[in-house]
Design a protein around this motif. Structure first.
Motif, PDB file in Angstrom:
ATOM      1  N   MET A   1      84.598   7.824  44.616  1.00 46.73           N
ATOM      2  CA  MET A   1      85.124   7.006  45.699  1.00 46.73           C
ATOM      3  C   MET A   1      86.585   6.650  45.404  1.00 46.73           C
ATOM      4  O   MET A   1      86.955   6.454  44.246  1.00 46.73           O
ATOM      5  CB  MET A   1      84.306   5.734  45.865  1.00 46.73           C
TER       6      MET A   1
ATOM      7  N   ASP B   1      85.105   8.153  50.481  1.00 49.48           N
ATOM      8  CA  ASP B   1      84.902   9.451  49.861  1.00 49.48           C
ATOM      9  C   ASP B   1      86.211  10.239  50.008  1.00 49.48           C
ATOM     10  O   ASP B   1      86.886  10.113  51.018  1.00 49.48           O
ATOM     11  CB  ASP B   1      83.756  10.159  50.608  1.00 49.48           C
TER      12      ASP B   1
ATOM     13  N   GLU C   1      86.495  11.932  53.375  1.00 53.10           N
ATOM     14  CA  GLU C   1      86.279  11.126  54.575  1.00 53.10           C
ATOM     15  C   GLU C   1      87.560  11.021  55.391  1.00 53.10           C
ATOM     16  O   GLU C   1      88.631  10.775  54.855  1.00 53.10           O
ATOM     17  CB  GLU C   1      85.805   9.730  54.156  1.00 53.10           C
TER      18      GLU C   1
END
Length: 157
Positions: free
Chosen positions: A1, A18, A21
């Motif tokens: 992350m 992420d 993302e």
């Protein structure tokens, strides 16, 4: 992350995302800002338009991690409290919206246009909004709302 520190609609925010993302997903899922919509996921429709450091971007094509240290403005940041932005008022007045999927992106794009070019011609407006697709209203009402907003903003200044 990845830990992201950014400013969204003038507020300092931080979130974890992420590495793969998108900014669109981070705005919607992490920050609860659901104004930007995913229409195509390929940057072709403009429904997810936001500004990043004053530049209009398709948030479906930007990674959430790229927002670190940047200023992001979304459609949610246009209104001031209960008062709609003049552009939002003109869209309502001219019935320049229907289903609402494209409207947030068009509003963000148009606000960005008027900040950069306060006296746009109709051709400039049409060119600037060429990346925003609308399947419901056609573009005439949208263009009229934008042109009237520009005129009203000039009168007010």
């Amino acid at each position: 992350m990845i830990h992201v520190n950014t400013k969204v609609n003038g507020d300092d925010v931080e979130f974890l995302c992420d590495p793969r993302e998108t900014l669109l997903d981070a705005l919607r899922d992490k920050l609860g800002l659901t104004g930007a919509k995913e229409g195509c996921g390929t940057g072709d429709c403009g429904a997810c338009s936001v500004t990043m450091d004053g530049r209009l971007v398709c948030s479906c094509l930007v990674l959430g991690a790229e927002a670190d240290g940047k200023e992001i403005d979304t459609v949610e940041g246009m209104a001031e409290g209960e008062n709609l932005h003049i552009l939002q008022e003109k869209f309502i007045e001219h019935a320049a919206l229907q289903c609402g999927i494209c409207t947030p992106g068009i509003l963000v794009a148009t606000k960005n246009l008027l900040e950069k070019h306060p006296e746009p011609t109709e051709t400039q407006v049409r060119y600037w909004l060429a990346g925003n697709l609308c399947r419901c209203t056609g573009y005439d009402k949208i263009i009229r709302a934008v042109m009237e907003t520009a005129a009203d903003l000039r009168k007010a200044s």
